[in-house]
Design a protein around this motif. Structure first.
Motif, PDB file in Angstrom:
ATOM      1  N   LEU A  55     -22.505  73.901  -0.864  1.00  0.00           N
ATOM      2  CA  LEU A  55     -23.835  73.972  -1.455  1.00  0.00           C
ATOM      3  C   LEU A  55     -23.746  74.490  -2.892  1.00  0.00           C
ATOM      4  O   LEU A  55     -22.717  74.993  -3.329  1.00  0.00           O
ATOM      5  CB  LEU A  55     -24.733  74.902  -0.630  1.00  0.00           C
ATOM      6  N   GLU A  56     -24.828  74.374  -3.613  1.00  0.00           N
ATOM      7  CA  GLU A  56     -24.965  74.936  -4.961  1.00  0.00           C
ATOM      8  C   GLU A  56     -23.800  74.527  -5.860  1.00  0.00           C
ATOM      9  O   GLU A  56     -23.046  75.354  -6.361  1.00  0.00           O
ATOM     10  CB  GLU A  56     -25.038  76.480  -4.885  1.00  0.00           C
ATOM     11  N   GLN A  57     -23.660  73.214  -6.072  1.00  0.00           N
ATOM     12  CA  GLN A  57     -22.574  72.707  -6.905  1.00  0.00           C
ATOM     13  C   GLN A  57     -22.862  72.807  -8.407  1.00  0.00           C
ATOM     14  O   GLN A  57     -21.966  72.596  -9.218  1.00  0.00           O
ATOM     15  CB  GLN A  57     -22.294  71.242  -6.532  1.00  0.00           C
ATOM     16  N   GLU A  58     -24.097  73.150  -8.767  1.00  0.00           N
ATOM     17  CA  GLU A  58     -24.424  73.267 -10.189  1.00  0.00           C
ATOM     18  C   GLU A  58     -23.652  74.421 -10.810  1.00  0.00           C
ATOM     19  O   GLU A  58     -23.645  75.541 -10.297  1.00  0.00           O
ATOM     20  CB  GLU A  58     -25.932  73.478 -10.357  1.00  0.00           C
ATOM     21  N   GLY A  59     -23.000  74.148 -11.932  1.00  0.00           N
ATOM     22  CA  GLY A  59     -22.258  75.185 -12.620  1.00  0.00           C
ATOM     23  C   GLY A  59     -20.891  75.458 -12.036  1.00  0.00           C
ATOM     24  O   GLY A  59     -20.256  76.449 -12.407  1.00  0.00           O
ATOM     25  N   THR A  60     -20.409  74.598 -11.152  1.00  0.00           N
ATOM     26  CA  THR A  60     -19.081  74.777 -10.574  1.00  0.00           C
ATOM     27  C   THR A  60     -18.079  73.854 -11.267  1.00  0.00           C
ATOM     28  O   THR A  60     -18.445  72.972 -12.042  1.00  0.00           O
ATOM     29  CB  THR A  60     -19.082  74.496  -9.067  1.00  0.00           C
ATOM     30  N   TYR A  61     -16.809  74.049 -10.964  1.00  0.00           N
ATOM     31  CA  TYR A  61     -15.727  73.286 -11.584  1.00  0.00           C
ATOM     32  C   TYR A  61     -14.897  72.646 -10.474  1.00  0.00           C
ATOM     33  O   TYR A  61     -14.032  73.300  -9.883  1.00  0.00           O
ATOM     34  CB  TYR A  61     -14.846  74.205 -12.430  1.00  0.00           C
ATOM     35  N   PRO A  62     -15.168  71.378 -10.146  1.00  0.00           N
ATOM     36  CA  PRO A  62     -14.421  70.730  -9.055  1.00  0.00           C
ATOM     37  C   PRO A  62     -12.920  70.748  -9.325  1.00  0.00           C
ATOM     38  O   PRO A  62     -12.472  70.585 -10.466  1.00  0.00           O
ATOM     39  CB  PRO A  62     -14.969  69.297  -9.066  1.00  0.00           C
ATOM     40  N   LEU A  63     -12.152  70.953  -8.289  1.00  0.00           N
ATOM     41  CA  LEU A  63     -10.707  70.980  -8.442  1.00  0.00           C
ATOM     42  C   LEU A  63     -10.195  69.604  -8.859  1.00  0.00           C
ATOM     43  O   LEU A  63     -10.581  68.589  -8.273  1.00  0.00           O
ATOM     44  CB  LEU A  63     -10.033  71.388  -7.131  1.00  0.00           C
ATOM     45  N   PRO A  64      -9.302  69.532  -9.857  1.00  0.00           N
ATOM     46  CA  PRO A  64      -8.745  68.233 -10.244  1.00  0.00           C
ATOM     47  C   PRO A  64      -7.833  67.684  -9.141  1.00  0.00           C
ATOM     48  O   PRO A  64      -7.349  68.427  -8.284  1.00  0.00           O
ATOM     49  CB  PRO A  64      -7.951  68.554 -11.513  1.00  0.00           C
ATOM     50  N   GLU A  65      -7.591  66.374  -9.193  1.00  0.00           N
ATOM     51  CA  GLU A  65      -6.800  65.712  -8.159  1.00  0.00           C
ATOM     52  C   GLU A  65      -5.413  66.323  -8.024  1.00  0.00           C
ATOM     53  O   GLU A  65      -4.885  66.465  -6.918  1.00  0.00           O
ATOM     54  CB  GLU A  65      -6.692  64.215  -8.456  1.00  0.00           C
ATOM     55  N   ALA A  66      -4.800  66.690  -9.142  1.00  0.00           N
ATOM     56  CA  ALA A  66      -3.446  67.243  -9.100  1.00  0.00           C
ATOM     57  C   ALA A  66      -3.396  68.547  -8.323  1.00  0.00           C
ATOM     58  O   ALA A  66      -2.422  68.832  -7.616  1.00  0.00           O
ATOM     59  CB  ALA A  66      -2.925  67.462 -10.521  1.00  0.00           C
ATOM     60  N   GLN A  67      -4.454  69.364  -8.460  1.00  0.00           N
ATOM     61  CA  GLN A  67      -4.459  70.627  -7.733  1.00  0.00           C
ATOM     62  C   GLN A  67      -4.855  70.425  -6.279  1.00  0.00           C
ATOM     63  O   GLN A  67      -4.342  71.107  -5.388  1.00  0.00           O
ATOM     64  CB  GLN A  67      -5.404  71.618  -8.403  1.00  0.00           C
ATOM     65  N   LEU A  68      -5.757  69.490  -6.008  1.00  0.00           N
ATOM     66  CA  LEU A  68      -6.105  69.196  -4.620  1.00  0.00           C
ATOM     67  C   LEU A  68      -4.873  68.764  -3.832  1.00  0.00           C
ATOM     68  O   LEU A  68      -4.720  69.108  -2.660  1.00  0.00           O
ATOM     69  CB  LEU A  68      -7.165  68.079  -4.572  1.00  0.00           C
ATOM     70  N   ASP A  69      -4.001  68.000  -4.489  1.00  0.00           N
ATOM     71  CA  ASP A  69      -2.814  67.479  -3.820  1.00  0.00           C
ATOM     72  C   ASP A  69      -1.847  68.590  -3.441  1.00  0.00           C
ATOM     73  O   ASP A  69      -0.975  68.401  -2.594  1.00  0.00           O
ATOM     74  CB  ASP A  69      -2.121  66.467  -4.727  1.00  0.00           C
ATOM     75  N   ARG A  70      -1.971  69.774  -4.061  1.00  0.00           N
ATOM     76  CA  ARG A  70      -1.085  70.904  -3.735  1.00  0.00           C
ATOM     77  C   ARG A  70      -1.430  71.520  -2.387  1.00  0.00           C
ATOM     78  O   ARG A  70      -0.627  72.230  -1.807  1.00  0.00           O
ATOM     79  CB  ARG A  70      -1.188  71.982  -4.802  1.00  0.00           C
ATOM     80  N   PHE A  71      -2.658  71.282  -1.916  1.00  0.00           N
ATOM     81  CA  PHE A  71      -3.063  71.837  -0.629  1.00  0.00           C
ATOM     82  C   PHE A  71      -2.600  70.917   0.488  1.00  0.00           C
ATOM     83  O   PHE A  71      -2.891  69.720   0.479  1.00  0.00           O
ATOM     84  CB  PHE A  71      -4.582  72.014  -0.573  1.00  0.00           C
TER      85      PHE A  71
END
Length: 441
Positions: free
Chosen positions: A268-284
């Protein structure tokens, strides 16, 4: 002379000779073979007794958790050379006559010992966590899978679903250091990794910089609401997650293993957030979605958590044992059939691949990369280890497909407009992609 050798548990490696009298196994002080007093075994759990002509039998003494012989629960059964007895979290091996420990081919005997022990400890870990966390058994199993795979987890869930409590409880039960970082828009990279400070020696007047380690120097790091901090600070985790070290002012500082990052996001409340870039998502390794508890679980939560209670959590595993489990996962053999299936499943997520089903080209913009194949196989191995199996199957791959693939596929406008998410796509993939057949070999 016949004897019993302890393969896992209290007094591991010790051999107990079997004389003409019975040998009682349990937690009580007067048992001839005592097990861990804090373990799940009963005070008088089982006994090994002579059956004549040099034969021996084992009998369960009405224990609470039962006695396992070669993983089968028994009441009274004969013993044969090489039989394995499981009492609580202890494992014993029966030998008809004294014999030296035979070296295990390619380490398979040691591997079996670790896996047998883990299957017992998994139940204890889940039982301890259940004291604090009601329900969410599948989430707990996925966290354990990631930890023994040496992977990291991105956890997505609404506020109030006990994400922080779950991670803290896991750290307590596994006897690991735990730190929490609340990610905010003003958080700086040095707030995570650490910083250099200038120190002055009053006696000599000499000044030098000294590195003060940040909260990332721990075993389990909870990165709370990671998408609320700018990319510059998010990137401070990348080196630590991939290389298990931190570089500051030209110096590299290793992180003590095991090291595990669990990052949370509020959908929720995605306004003002910074979505993780694809390269960092792939680290999980995993992306885990926590949903609301069932009605029965929520009733239990409302009743139990609104009255005084004391949590007495026992520590089941420690750091060195987890490192041993991580090595066991890597060393566990896997068939070409399972590898081919996992690889085929990942390749089918890519719109340009000839094997990709039609709905992939329709709904997916970018599919999963090779790291998904690696994590899918590691997760399948870890699931087998946790369940006490030496055999990795395609069912293990299918069980981990969702958390491995859901954050590595990126949907296009068509999927978004039709309300299709990556979970739906993974489910359709599991139905559409066949296992390898004879023509594939």
């Amino acid at each position: 002379m016949a004897h019993i050798r302890i393969k896992a548990g209290f007094q591991c490696g010790t051999a107990f000779p079997l004389l003409e009298e019975k040998l009682v196994i349990g937690r009580a002080p007067d048992c001839q073979l005592r097990v861990d007093v804090d373990g799940p075994a009963s005070r008088y759990h089982a006994e090994v007794y002579p059956a004549g002509n040099g034969a021996w039998r084992i009998k369960d003494l009405r224990s609470l958790n039962g006695t396992l012989l070669n993983k089968e629960r028994i009441e009274d059964a004969p013993l044969h050379p090489g039989d394995r007895i499981m009492v609580g979290d202890s494992i014993f091996e029966f030998h008809a006559a004294p014999q030296p420990e035979e070296p295990a081919p390619a380490g398979q005997e040691d591997l079996r010992d670790v896996i047998d022990q883990m299957s017992l400890k998994t139940k204890r870990i889940e039982a301890e966590i259940a004291k604090a966390i009601i329900g969410q058994k599948e989430i707990v199993r996925q966290l354990l899978t990631a930890i023994v795979s040496n992977g990291h987890v991105l956890m997505i869930g609404l506020p109030g679903l006990a994400k922080t409590l779950l991670v803290r409880t896991v750290a307590d039960v596994l006897d690991l250091r735990f730190r929490r970082i609340q990610f905010t828009p003003d958080l700086m990279p040095s707030d995570i990794t650490g910083t250099d400070i200038l120190e002055s020696d009053e006696a000599t007047g000499r000044k030098e910089y000294r590195f003060i380690k940040g909260p990332i120097f721990t075993h389990i790091l909870l990165a709370d609401e990671i998408n609320r901090t700018p990319p510059k600070t998010q990137a401070a985790l990348l080196e630590a997650m991939q290389e298990h070290c931190v570089t500051a002012a030209g110096e590299t500082y290793p992180l003590d293993p095991p090291f595990f990052v669990l990052a949370t996001q509020n959908p929720l409340e995605q306004e003002g957030t910074y979505p993780l870039p694809e390269a960092q998502l792939d680290r999980f390794m995993f992306s885990i979605t926590i949903d609301y508890p069932s009605e029965a679980d929520e009733e239990t939560i409302a009743r139990v958590t609104t009255q005084p209670r004391t949590l007495d959590l026992h520590k089941i595993l420690d750091g060195p044992q987890i490192l041993e489990l991580q090595a066991a996962v890597r060393n566990l053999p896997i068939s070409d059939h399972v590898v081919k299936y996992a690889t085929r499943l990942v390749r089918a997520t890519r719109p340009g691949d000839p094997r990709a089903p039609e709905f992939i080209s329709k709904w997916v913009h970018v599919g999963a990369g090779p790291r998904a194949s690696q994590y899918l196989i590691l997760a399948a191995k870890a699931r087998a280890v946790i369940e006490g199996r030496l055999l990795v199957t395609t069912d293990d791959v299918r069980a981990n497909a969702r958390p491995v693939l859901r954050h590595r596929m990126f949907t296009n406008f068509t999927a978004d407009s039709e309300g299709v998410n990556t979970d739906t796509i993974v489910q359709k993939l599991l139905e559409a992609v066949p296992e390898p057949g004879e023509k594939d070999y």
